[in-house]
Every structure is written in C-alpha cells, then in structure tokens.
Design an enzyme around this catalytic site. Structure first.
Site, short mmCIF file in Angstrom:
data_model
loop_
_atom_site.label_atom_id
_atom_site.label_comp_id
_atom_site.label_asym_id
_atom_site.label_seq_id
_atom_site.Cartn_x
_atom_site.Cartn_y
_atom_site.Cartn_z
CB VAL A 24 8.86 4.66 -11.35
CG1 VAL A 24 8.23 5.98 -11.78
CG2 VAL A 24 8.34 3.51 -12.20
CD GLN A 55 10.17 -7.76 -2.41
OE1 GLN A 55 10.02 -7.67 -1.22
NE2 GLN A 55 9.48 -7.03 -3.28
N GLY A 81 0.81 -1.22 0.00
CA GLY A 81 0.00 0.00 0.00
C GLY A 81 0.84 1.26 0.00
CB ALA A 82 1.90 3.96 1.26
CG LEU A 83 -1.19 1.83 -3.86
CD1 LEU A 83 -2.44 1.56 -4.68
CD2 LEU A 83 -0.21 0.65 -3.96
N GLY A 95 8.86 -4.60 -8.58
CA GLY A 95 9.70 -3.46 -8.98
C GLY A 95 11.18 -3.79 -8.82
CG HIS A 143 2.96 0.79 -5.72
ND1 HIS A 143 3.14 1.71 -4.72
CD2 HIS A 143 3.54 -0.36 -5.28
CE1 HIS A 143 3.79 1.15 -3.71
NE2 HIS A 143 4.05 -0.10 -4.02
CG ASP A 158 11.92 -3.56 -2.97
OD1 ASP A 158 12.55 -3.16 -1.99
OD2 ASP A 158 10.86 -3.03 -3.35
O1 PAF Z 1 7.71 -5.14 -2.10
C1 PAF Z 1 6.75 -5.16 -1.29
O2 PAF Z 1 5.93 -4.24 -1.24
C2 PAF Z 1 6.59 -6.33 -0.34
O3 PAF Z 1 7.83 -6.82 0.06
C3 PAF Z 1 5.71 -7.46 -0.92
C4 PAF Z 1 6.32 -8.07 -2.15
C5 PAF Z 1 4.33 -6.92 -1.22
C6 PAF Z 1 5.56 -8.57 0.13
O4 PAF Z 1 4.99 -8.11 1.30
#
Ligand code: PAF
Length: 280
Positions: A176, A153, A31-33, A147, A37, A150
């Site tokens: 972005v 990730q 969230g907090a888009l 994205g 996003h 990260d």
């Molecule tokens: O990148 C994020 O916003 C978070 O790590 C994710 C992938 C939604 C998992 O909670």
C-alpha cells in the site's frame, strides 16, 4: 474488542473460538499501525469470522539497539484504530513472557537469508522466524496475513510454514503506497519533513529499474539507480537487487519469463526503508 496480554489467555480464547466452529484470521504486527496494516485487517475480516491482531515490538529481530529503542510504540492509539476496524482481539504480550529465558534455538534458511535483508541485518530472520512461530502456536490461526513490502520476510515465513507443517494458509497483501508512491511503513513516522519529501525517490528508483529491465543488463541498471539517487545527500543506498521471485537469488541477466522482484533498501537520514516491485 478484547485486549489480551497473557499467553495462556490468548490460547484459551482461540481454542474457544475454534471449538465454536469459527475461523481465525491473524495479522501479526509491531504496531504504529498505518493504512497498509488496515488493509490486512480488512482483508482478514472479509475472509474469517474473527480477526486477531498482535502488536509486539520483537527485540530478537533488531540487529541495531538504537532502531529497537526508537521503533514507534503507540499501543493506545493502535487499539482505538483496531477497534474501529473490525478487529476482535488485540494480543499485546510482554517481552518477559514471550522470552522468559535467553533464546537457544537457531533457524537457518540457507541462501534465502544470505542476501538482501539477511545480509545487511545479521540475525534478523532468526528473530522473525522465532517470534512468528511462537505467535502461530499461540494464536493458532486458519489464515495469517503479511505485507509484500517485506518480501524476503514473507518468502522465509512461507518456507518455514511448509518445512514445519504449520496448519494455516498464508496471504501476501500487495504494497500500500502513499499518493506520491512511498511504500507505507511504521518507520515513515520517524522521517523529518525534508526526509519525507525525498523518500519517494526510492519508489521512483524502482520504477526506473523496471523501465530499464527489458533492455539492459542488471549491472547497468544498478549503476543507473545509484546515479539517480546520488544527488540526494540524505539518501544512502544500501542495495538494489534484481532477484528471482522464488529463490530470491540475485540475477545478473533476466532470462526467459521467470518472475522477478526489484528490491531496494536505503537509509533516508537515520531511517532505513525497504521497498520492492514484483514483475511476474
Ligand atoms: O513485519 C513485521 O511487522 C514483523 O516482522 C512481524 C512479522 C510482526 C514479526 O515481528
């Protein structure tokens, strides 16, 4: 746009969508888009019949209780943004339904997680892998969008998808940036005006490292970046690493034409930000 919080309801809805022959693009978020996003949502909408976006501030991936408490939560505003941007379903589960019992399972990504974020945020990727696998099982998408900001990730999720045969395609969207270069992040909202002004120096530090890379040893580049950021009292550099793009292992020298990533993490006041540049 449908807003669904129940786990059984989201599974029922995605089953119906799939059995009608439609494809599902999934954008997991906390969230907090921001505009980053929205690019993921728009790309997902252009490549699939239906877009599902999840908003869940996942407690298991925060290794700092204060960071979890202060993470921006703006569900109503986010829902309006999603509705205006071709999202079909917002999935916003409750933590109690996602985690009815304390977690037992542990992921181990070996050397992929002993560096950078994994090193500085112990347990973080276990929480990410747990929640992302739960979300993949619940939403059962054809494609899932993440994205590049990260990067570690993304690399870890790609490993998980391959190792565990998740039947979906991952899409990594380029970073972005704000007009001054700052990578978009939900955490940017927590910066004061003065912090916001200096935050752009993280990207400038990466550009400096990129300029030096062809001619200098990596230790020299790390020192040059530390010296560049040193005059800013409210910036505390955590790491600058030059890593192999696939293995994420830190390099001491760039050899040959391998893909590399320049990765940075720093506190701007109390807010921890990350950024990176990929060089193919
Ligand atoms: O990148 C994020 O916003 C978070 O790590 C994710 C992938 C939604 C998992 O909670």
């Amino acid at each position: 746009m449908q807003i669904i919080s129940s786990l059984s309801e989201i599974s029922k809805q995605v089953d119906q969508i799939r059995s009608s022959g439609k494809t599902i693009g999934f954008v997991p978020t906390m969230g907090a888009l921001h505009a980053g996003h929205l690019q993921l949502i728009r790309t997902a909408a252009s490549q699939n019949s239906v877009v599902v976006c999840s908003i869940f501030v996942n407690p298991t991936q925060f290794n700092n209780a204060e960071d979890y408490r202060l993470y921006p939560r703006l569900l109503e505003e986010d829902a309006r943004i999603l509705e205006a941007n071709k999202c079909s379903i917002l999935f916003a589960p409750d933590a109690t339904e996602m985690y009815p019992e304390p977690l037992v399972i542990q992921f181990n990504f070996g050397t992929l997680e002993t560096v950078m974020e994994g090193k500085y945020r112990p347990g973080h990727f276990n929480g990410v892998a747990t929640v992302v696998s739960k979300l993949f099982h619940l939403v059962n998408p054809h494609k899932a969008y993440f994205g590049q900001k990260d990067l570690q990730q993304y690399t870890i999720i790609r490993q998980m998808v391959n190792d565990l045969n998740f039947n979906l395609k991952l899409v990594c969207h380029p970073i972005v940036r704000e007009p001054d270069g700052l990578a978009m992040s939900s955490r940017n909202r927590r910066l004061s005006a003065a912090e916001r002004q200096v935050a752009t120096n993280l990207y400038r530090a990466l550009l400096l490292a990129q300029d030096l890379l062809p001619a200098y040893e990596i230790n020299y580049i790390k020192k040059a970046v530390a010296d560049f950021l040193q005059p800013y009292n409210n910036i505390k550099l955590e790491y600058l690493e030059v890593v192999n793009l696939k293995s994420l292992q830190p390099l001491t020298q760039r050899t040959g034409e391998e893909g590399v990533a320049l990765c940075i993490a720093a506190f701007i006041g109390e807010v921890r930000l990350i950024d990176n540049i990929i060089i193919q």
